[in-house]
Design an enzyme around this catalytic site. Structure first.
Site, mmCIF file in Angstrom:
data_model
loop_
_atom_site.group_PDB
_atom_site.id
_atom_site.type_symbol
_atom_site.label_atom_id
_atom_site.label_comp_id
_atom_site.label_asym_id
_atom_site.label_seq_id
_atom_site.Cartn_x
_atom_site.Cartn_y
_atom_site.Cartn_z
ATOM 1 N N ASN A 13 91.894 47.723 50.459
ATOM 2 C CA ASN A 13 90.560 48.316 50.329
ATOM 3 C C ASN A 13 90.648 49.755 50.830
ATOM 4 O OD1 ASN A 13 87.873 49.009 50.302
ATOM 5 N ND2 ASN A 13 87.319 47.753 52.072
ATOM 6 N N TRP A 14 90.682 50.702 49.884
ATOM 7 C CA TRP A 14 90.841 52.107 50.263
ATOM 8 C C TRP A 14 89.552 52.724 50.779
ATOM 9 C CZ3 TRP A 14 94.092 54.197 45.506
ATOM 10 C CH2 TRP A 14 95.347 53.572 45.526
ATOM 11 N N LYS A 15 88.440 52.025 50.674
ATOM 12 C CA LYS A 15 87.144 52.510 51.154
ATOM 13 C C LYS A 15 86.850 53.896 50.562
ATOM 14 C CE LYS A 15 87.621 49.607 55.216
ATOM 15 N NZ LYS A 15 87.371 49.431 56.647
ATOM 16 N N HIS A 99 81.078 43.224 52.100
ATOM 17 C CA HIS A 99 81.909 43.806 53.159
ATOM 18 C C HIS A 99 81.041 44.161 54.365
ATOM 19 C CE1 HIS A 99 84.584 46.607 55.233
ATOM 20 N NE2 HIS A 99 85.579 46.067 54.547
ATOM 21 N N GLU A 101 80.868 46.635 56.263
ATOM 22 C CA GLU A 101 80.294 47.980 56.285
ATOM 23 C C GLU A 101 79.050 48.073 55.407
ATOM 24 O OE1 GLU A 101 84.743 49.733 57.095
ATOM 25 O OE2 GLU A 101 83.833 49.935 55.105
ATOM 26 N N GLU A 171 86.172 38.714 58.191
ATOM 27 C CA GLU A 171 86.265 39.997 58.888
ATOM 28 C C GLU A 171 85.619 39.890 60.267
ATOM 29 O OE1 GLU A 171 85.519 43.702 56.230
ATOM 30 O OE2 GLU A 171 83.867 42.301 55.929
ATOM 31 N N GLY A 177 89.071 48.344 63.617
ATOM 32 C CA GLY A 177 89.119 49.706 64.132
ATOM 33 C C GLY A 177 88.694 49.828 65.579
ATOM 34 N N SER A 218 91.888 44.587 60.952
ATOM 35 C CA SER A 218 92.889 45.534 61.458
ATOM 36 C C SER A 218 94.306 44.982 61.364
ATOM 37 C CB SER A 218 92.566 45.925 62.908
ATOM 38 O OG SER A 218 91.342 46.639 62.963
ATOM 39 N N GLY A 239 92.642 47.577 55.318
ATOM 40 C CA GLY A 239 91.909 48.831 55.255
ATOM 41 C C GLY A 239 92.826 50.008 55.450
ATOM 42 N N GLY A 240 92.861 50.552 56.665
ATOM 43 C CA GLY A 240 93.596 51.775 56.950
ATOM 44 C C GLY A 240 95.060 51.739 56.579
#
Length: 266
Positions: A13-15, A99, A101, A171, A177, A218, A239-240
């Site tokens: 997931n590149w967001k 998600h 977010e 999640e 994060g 994470s 994610g990151g």
């Protein structure tokens, strides 16, 4: 007769990251760097503007294209939104729904997320439904109640015949994060058991056992194997670490090695 081995799923997931050039180069590096793709299912979910670019890079490969969100209508006067029809037109196979977010930063409700789930599944997309609790909810002992509500409402009205196109991503919002709070593989395992128990009550033990359940808190190259090695965790939502080809490929490799280890054990 050998027991069928469940593939591991590695979803990126590149967001709201990358430029068009970065998206092209990142997807190219991932496609070229994956070994033994038959042992894992890899999905890239870039930002909406770059779906066509990444889709071109993935064409002919074993890496699937996914979207980060969808609006629950086929078309209409919904300025700024993207429909399932549009995603399918761009060769998307997967879509992330609910998600954390979007729940906590953009205020999406369980009922609205349910509309997305039902609409996307009916359209032919494979849906990844995200669920999970905040730190405050976990500290108050509300994890099970939160997951119960998110799953019950989020999957209301989902027909049994489309369940093979559904997966769930856990999640832990408190661990994403966050340098002070990290979920351990054991915590992830225990919560996945809760999710499967709830799903078993909702859709039956057979469907629950076959459903793919991801962990999405994470995950990095250094801990990927520990999470992927837990019983009941079928994949990871990244994610990151998915924004750097070498890190993401290391996680993919962890999935390949875990699948091969399972093959050796059967």
């Amino acid at each position: 007769m050998k027991t069928e081995i469940r593939q591991k799923f590695i979803v990126a997931n590149w967001k709201m990251h990358t430029t068009s050039f970065e998206a092209q180069q990142l997807s190219k590096s991932i496609v070229e760097g994956i070994a033994a793709p038959d042992h894992v299912t890899v999905v890239l979910c870039p930002p909406f503007p770059y779906l066509p670019i990444v889709g071109d890079m993935l064409r002919g490969s074993r890496v699937a294209l996914g979207a980060q969100n969808v609006y629950p209508e086929a078309e209409g006067a919904f300025t700024g939104e993207v429909s399932p029809t549009m995603l399918l037109d761009l060769d998307c196979k997967y879509v992330i729904v609910g998600h954390s977010e979007r729940r906590h930063k953009l205020g999406e409700s369980d009922s609205f997320i349910n509309r997305k789930v039902v609409c996307a599944l009916a359209s032919g997309l494979d849906v990844i439904l995200c669920v999970g609790e905040t730190l405050e909810q976990r500290q108050k002992g509300q994890t099970e109640a939160v997951l119960d509500r998110q799953l019950s409402t989020g999957l209301a009205g989902v027909r049994p015949e489309v369940l093979s196109h559904l997966s769930v991503a856990y999640e832990p919002v408190w661990a994403i994060g966050n340098d002070e709070h990290h979920a351990t593989p054991q915590q992830a395992h225990d919560t996945h058991l809760l999710i499967r128990e709830k799903l078993s009550q909702m859709i039956g033990a057979t469907w629950s056992g076959e459903l793919t359940v991801y962990y999405g808190g994470s995950v990095e190259p250094g801990n990927a194997a520990a999470f992927l090695g837990q019983e009941g965790i079928d994949g990871v939502l990244i994610g990151g670490a998915s924004l750097k080809a070498d890190e993401f490929l290391a996680i993919v490799n962890a999935g390949i090695l875990e699948t091969e280890a399972e093959m050796q054990r059967t």
